[in-house]
Structures are given as structure tokens and as C-alpha cells.
Motif scaffolding. Structure first.
Motif, PDB file in Angstrom:
ATOM      1  N   ASN A 127       0.820  -1.211   0.000  1.00 37.00           N
ATOM      2  CA  ASN A 127       0.000   0.000   0.000  1.00 37.00           C
ATOM      3  C   ASN A 127       0.857   1.265   0.000  1.00 37.00           C
ATOM      4  O   ASN A 127       0.469   2.285  -0.566  1.00 37.00           O
ATOM      5  CB  ASN A 127      -0.943   0.004   1.207  1.00 37.00           C
ATOM      6  CG  ASN A 127      -2.110  -0.946   1.018  1.00 37.00           C
ATOM      7  OD1 ASN A 127      -2.624  -1.094  -0.084  1.00 37.00           O
ATOM      8  ND2 ASN A 127      -2.538  -1.593   2.091  1.00 37.00           N
ATOM      9  N   SER A 128       2.022   1.188   0.616  1.00 36.80           N
ATOM     10  CA  SER A 128       2.941   2.327   0.589  1.00 36.80           C
ATOM     11  C   SER A 128       3.412   2.603  -0.833  1.00 36.80           C
ATOM     12  O   SER A 128       3.525   3.757  -1.258  1.00 36.80           O
ATOM     13  CB  SER A 128       4.147   2.069   1.500  1.00 36.80           C
ATOM     14  OG  SER A 128       3.744   1.932   2.840  1.00 36.80           O
ATOM     15  N   LYS A 129       3.697   1.515  -1.577  1.00 34.45           N
ATOM     16  CA  LYS A 129       4.096   1.672  -2.978  1.00 34.45           C
ATOM     17  C   LYS A 129       2.968   2.294  -3.798  1.00 34.45           C
ATOM     18  O   LYS A 129       3.181   3.142  -4.652  1.00 34.45           O
ATOM     19  CB  LYS A 129       4.493   0.322  -3.571  1.00 34.45           C
ATOM     20  CG  LYS A 129       5.781  -0.258  -3.005  1.00 34.45           C
ATOM     21  CD  LYS A 129       6.076  -1.621  -3.630  1.00 34.45           C
ATOM     22  CE  LYS A 129       7.356  -2.228  -3.052  1.00 34.45           C
ATOM     23  NZ  LYS A 129       7.632  -3.568  -3.632  1.00 34.45           N
ATOM     24  N   ASP A 180       2.781   5.959  -3.124  1.00 34.60           N
ATOM     25  CA  ASP A 180       3.840   6.663  -3.832  1.00 34.60           C
ATOM     26  C   ASP A 180       3.490   6.820  -5.310  1.00 34.60           C
ATOM     27  O   ASP A 180       3.720   7.883  -5.906  1.00 34.60           O
ATOM     28  CB  ASP A 180       5.149   5.907  -3.681  1.00 34.60           C
ATOM     29  CG  ASP A 180       6.331   6.649  -4.272  1.00 34.60           C
ATOM     30  OD1 ASP A 180       6.565   7.804  -3.876  1.00 34.60           O
ATOM     31  OD2 ASP A 180       7.017   6.094  -5.146  1.00 34.60           O
ATOM     32  N   SER A 201      -4.346   6.113   2.323  1.00 40.36           N
ATOM     33  CA  SER A 201      -3.783   6.617   3.583  1.00 40.36           C
ATOM     34  C   SER A 201      -4.582   6.108   4.779  1.00 40.36           C
ATOM     35  O   SER A 201      -4.009   5.698   5.793  1.00 40.36           O
ATOM     36  CB  SER A 201      -3.774   8.153   3.569  1.00 40.36           C
ATOM     37  OG  SER A 201      -2.926   8.651   2.557  1.00 40.36           O
ATOM     38  N   LEU A 238      -3.758   2.475   5.304  1.00 42.59           N
ATOM     39  CA  LEU A 238      -2.455   2.300   5.952  1.00 42.59           C
ATOM     40  C   LEU A 238      -2.534   2.594   7.450  1.00 42.59           C
ATOM     41  O   LEU A 238      -1.920   1.908   8.263  1.00 42.59           O
ATOM     42  CB  LEU A 238      -1.422   3.214   5.291  1.00 42.59           C
ATOM     43  CG  LEU A 238      -0.800   2.687   3.992  1.00 42.59           C
ATOM     44  CD1 LEU A 238      -0.053   3.803   3.271  1.00 42.59           C
ATOM     45  CD2 LEU A 238       0.145   1.534   4.289  1.00 42.59           C
TER      46      LEU A 238
END
Length: 275
Positions: free
Chosen positions: A12-14, A17, A73, A76
Motif C-alpha cells: 500500500n505504501s508503494k 507513492d 492513507s 495504511l
């Protein structure tokens, strides 16, 4: 903590980004179109030009990306809450604006107002800041509190500068009233919420089509002050560049006279405003 939990967070961070990079590309395209329309506004009159349609598509894409960013967000945050141990983490925090900072962390507090923080705003917020910066040199409606005044008033002022970091306008009241301390021009620093741009005087389509009975703020004829008024006739129905308005507290011989005001001197009534 399971390795699958970490993998899901990293994935999810990828995605977050990637969304931000896509937003940057869309913003660049929007800014290019803004510059084109500012330098050659007549281009929209040419047959086959699709500048405005393209701009609408870009704004729609920017909104969709912004919504996706918010969803990822939130996801996450939920994933991190699920794997973090209960109890306080680190030093106590307090909120400054929309950024949480560690107590006593001066460097972090200063960084809130840097360009790097501005660059992380959503496209819609960045576009709003760009639009505010583009008002330099323009006349706008501004809510100010003159000296010795008991309440806020609305004036026509000229934008001198917009600070993207503080989100404040620096404006000039070029024609202060007779009750001012001096006859000289006065400057004010005002937040974004105290400013309403006027419709472009050379673009009738930029003016809202206020229906009869709608409350608006309008420049009283012969002055640079705005007052609450009620729309009697909209400019489009009359096929002119003017509105016909009745101003509050403008009574003459027991009735309110109908006054004609150019479309570029009329703005929507701010939400919650009490003149």
C-alpha cells in the motif's frame, strides 16, 4: 507481527507513492494549461479548441487521484493501528495546523511552512494555492476590520501578494472611506477565507447566474464597499452585463430602489455570513 502484515503495508505504501507521482504529472499538465489560458485567453474562442474540456478532464483526474490517496492513507493507518502495540508511542504530541509534531521539536515546526510541505498537498489544495497566487494585481472582495470599526466590512481591494506558506493575502485598500484615520491607502494581511475573487470583467460566462431572490454581496454604486443585496433580475435573463439588485437598508420613500450593478462587481454570499 506477521510477515504478511508487513507485506500488505509495504504494498500500500508503494501504491501511495505511485498515486502521488501521478498527481504531480497531472498538476504539471494543469499548470501548463493555466499558463496557456492566462497568456492567450482568446484561444478558447477558436473553432476546435478543447482547452476548457481538457482542463475539466484534468481536474476530474486530479480529484479521483486525491480521493484514492485519501483511501489508501486511511487503509495504511488502519493496518498500522492493527500491528502496533497498545499504549502511548514516544513523546506526547500536539497538533499544529494539520500536522502532528513532537513537543519542543522546533525544526519540525519550522518545516511545516517550507516548500517541501506544500509539495505534499493534494492536487486540489495546490491548485487552490496557485489560483490565489494568480490573483496578484487583481481587485477582489475582502472582509476586513477597519480601525475603530465595531464589525467586519467588505471592501474592494487590490491583491499585492499571496504567501503560499502562511496562506495569507497582502492587499491594498486604494480608496479608504472618509471615516478612516487618514486619507492614505491602507494595507491589510488577510487569510484566504476573507477573500472572494470577482468574475472576470472580460468574461461574462465566469459570472454565476443568480436566480431572483438570491442573496449576494455587491458593490454599492459609486462606492468601493460591498453590501448584502437581493437579486431582482439576473444578467443572463436580461441579456445584459448587469444585475438588478435591491440592497438591504437602502430604503427610499418606504421602498427599496432597484439598482443596476455590473456582473463583475457581484459575488456569492459567503456561507454563514451575517452582514
Amino acid at each position: 507481527m506477521a510477515s504478511s502484515d508487513i507485506a500488505a503495508i509495504l504494498e500500500n505504501s508503494k501504491e501511495l507513492d505511485r498515486l502521488r507521482k501521478d498527481q504531480e504529472e497531472i498538476l504539471l499538465e494543469i499548470n501548463k494549461l493555466h499558463k496557456k489560458l492566462q497568456t492567450t485567453p482568446e484561444v478558447v474562442e477558436k473553432p476546435g479548441d478543447n482547452s476548457l474540456a481538457r482542463l475539466k478532464v484534468l481536474y476530474t483526474q486530479a480529484k479521483d487521484l486525491s480521493d484514492s490517496e485519501a483511501n489508501i492513507s486511511n487503509l495504511l493507518i488502519s493496518q498500522l493501528d492493527a500491528v502496533l502495540p497498545p499504549g502511548p508511542q514516544g513523546q506526547p504530541r500536539r497538533r499544529i495546523g494539520k500536522v502532528c509534531v513532537t513537543e519542543g521539536n522546533e525544526q519540525r515546526r519550522k518545516r511545516v511552512k517550507t516548500e517541501s510541505d506544500i509539495s505534499r498537498l493534494t492536487p486540489s489544495m495546490r491548485n487552490q494555492l496557485e489560483a490565489c497566487a494568480g490573483l496578484k494585481g487583481e481587485q477582489v472582495a475582502a472582509r476586513v476590520t477597519p480601525r475603530n470599526a465595531e464589525k467586519d466590512e467588505w471592501f474592494v481591494v487590490k491583491v499585492i501578494h499571496f504567501d503560499k506558506e502562511t496562506k495569507e493575502f497582502e492587499v491594498l485598500d486604494e480608496e479608504p472611506g472618509d471615516d478612516e484615520d487618514s486619507s492614505g491607502q491602507r494595507q491589510y494581511k488577510l487569510p484566504m477565507g476573507n477573500i472572494i475573487p470577482f468574475p472576470k470583467s472580460n468574461d461574462l460566462s465566469s459570472a454565476p447566474d443568480f436566480p431572483p431572490g438570491k442573496h449576494v454581496l455587491a458593490v454599492y454604486p459609486g462606492t468601493t464597499a460591498l453590501y448584502k443585496a437581493t437579486v431582482v433580475h439576473g444578467h443572463r435573463k436580461r441579456k445584459t452585463d448587469d444585475y438588478v439588485l435591491e440592497f438591504d437598508d437602502d430604503e427610499e420613500d418606504g421602498s427599496l430602489p432597484q439598482r443596476t450593478v455590473p456582473f463583475h462587481k457581484v459575488v456569492p454570499m459567503p456561507e454563514g455570513h451575517r452582514p
